[in-house]
Design a protein around this motif. Structure first.
Motif, mmCIF file in Angstrom:
data_model
loop_
_atom_site.group_PDB
_atom_site.id
_atom_site.type_symbol
_atom_site.label_atom_id
_atom_site.label_comp_id
_atom_site.label_asym_id
_atom_site.label_seq_id
_atom_site.Cartn_x
_atom_site.Cartn_y
_atom_site.Cartn_z
ATOM 1 N N LEU A 148 -1.954 21.743 27.451
ATOM 2 C CA LEU A 148 -3.157 22.225 26.778
ATOM 3 C C LEU A 148 -4.357 21.382 27.214
ATOM 4 C CD1 LEU A 148 -1.963 22.940 23.120
ATOM 5 C CD2 LEU A 148 -2.247 24.542 25.010
ATOM 6 N N VAL A 149 -5.480 22.044 27.391
ATOM 7 C CA VAL A 149 -6.711 21.381 27.825
ATOM 8 C C VAL A 149 -7.628 21.243 26.609
ATOM 9 C CG1 VAL A 149 -8.749 21.595 29.296
ATOM 10 C CG2 VAL A 149 -6.506 22.321 30.147
ATOM 11 N N ALA A 150 -8.064 20.024 26.344
ATOM 12 C CA ALA A 150 -8.949 19.755 25.212
ATOM 13 C C ALA A 150 -10.398 19.745 25.685
ATOM 14 C CB ALA A 150 -8.602 18.406 24.586
ATOM 15 N N GLU A 151 -11.255 20.342 24.868
ATOM 16 C CA GLU A 151 -12.686 20.347 25.147
ATOM 17 C C GLU A 151 -13.398 19.898 23.871
ATOM 18 O OE1 GLU A 151 -15.182 24.138 25.625
ATOM 19 O OE2 GLU A 151 -14.774 23.466 27.674
ATOM 20 N N PHE A 178 -7.171 24.715 24.790
ATOM 21 C CA PHE A 178 -6.976 25.909 25.606
ATOM 22 C C PHE A 178 -5.677 25.792 26.403
ATOM 23 C CE2 PHE A 178 -11.460 25.353 24.927
ATOM 24 C CZ PHE A 178 -11.974 26.630 24.792
ATOM 25 N N LEU A 179 -5.087 26.931 26.710
ATOM 26 C CA LEU A 179 -3.915 26.967 27.577
ATOM 27 C C LEU A 179 -4.435 27.153 28.994
ATOM 28 C CD1 LEU A 179 -0.849 26.882 27.758
ATOM 29 C CD2 LEU A 179 -0.834 29.356 27.472
ATOM 30 N N GLY A 180 -4.617 26.045 29.698
ATOM 31 C CA GLY A 180 -5.197 26.061 31.039
ATOM 32 C C GLY A 180 -6.701 25.861 30.979
ATOM 33 N N ALA A 181 -7.357 26.113 32.106
ATOM 34 C CA ALA A 181 -8.806 25.951 32.179
ATOM 35 C C ALA A 181 -9.479 26.872 31.162
ATOM 36 C CB ALA A 181 -9.296 26.274 33.592
ATOM 37 N N PRO A 182 -10.438 26.351 30.393
ATOM 38 C CA PRO A 182 -11.047 27.140 29.324
ATOM 39 C C PRO A 182 -11.677 28.448 29.813
ATOM 40 C CG PRO A 182 -11.605 24.837 29.044
ATOM 41 C CD PRO A 182 -10.924 24.963 30.387
ATOM 42 N N SER A 237 -10.257 35.125 26.198
ATOM 43 C CA SER A 237 -10.172 33.714 25.843
ATOM 44 C C SER A 237 -8.730 33.221 25.841
ATOM 45 C CB SER A 237 -10.773 33.480 24.456
ATOM 46 O OG SER A 237 -10.634 32.123 24.083
ATOM 47 N N ASN A 238 -8.562 31.985 26.259
ATOM 48 C CA ASN A 238 -7.253 31.347 26.208
ATOM 49 C C ASN A 238 -7.257 30.156 25.243
ATOM 50 O OD1 ASN A 238 -8.847 29.728 27.852
ATOM 51 N ND2 ASN A 238 -7.181 29.205 29.240
ATOM 52 N N ARG A 239 -8.227 30.171 24.309
ATOM 53 C CA ARG A 239 -8.239 29.115 23.296
ATOM 54 C C ARG A 239 -7.076 29.361 22.341
ATOM 55 N NH1 ARG A 239 -13.330 28.317 19.632
ATOM 56 N NH2 ARG A 239 -12.366 30.034 18.508
#
Length: 97
Positions: A17-20, A31-35, A41-43
């Motif tokens: 998971l990618v945190a922003e 997000f699952l991968g690049a936002p 959306s993949n959030r």
């Protein structure tokens, strides 16, 4: 758990998971991968805190998209409860693809 505690847990247990960072209110979106935003959306979820020491609000992004209305909860649970929520959101995301 604060949003930063949740970030540490996600980085340790869900490295895919990618945190922003989020501001006003402060916290994190995951997000699952690049936002990606918008209809595709993949959030997976977000964790924010409106005031220092206040409750952490989780928006279950996948469930919200499926229901067509925001699903937000005050989270005061354990890491096991958080893991169950994340796993359910990931499962719903994968089932919805």
């Amino acid at each position: 758990m604060s949003p930063d505690d949740i970030l540490a847990f996600v980085e340790r247990e869900y490295s895919h998971l990618v945190a922003e960072p989020r501001h006003n209110p402060d916290g994190w979106a995951f997000f699952l991968g690049a936002p990606r935003r918008g209809a595709d959306s993949n959030r997976i979820f977000r964790a924010v805190q409106h005031s220092s020491g206040g409750p952490t609000r989780l928006k279950l992004a996948v469930t919200s998209r499926l229901k067509g209305e925001p699903v937000e909860i005050d989270f005061t649970g354990s890491t096991a409860a958080l893991q169950a929520l994340i796993d359910r959101e990931l499962e719903r995301y994968r089932d919805g693809l």
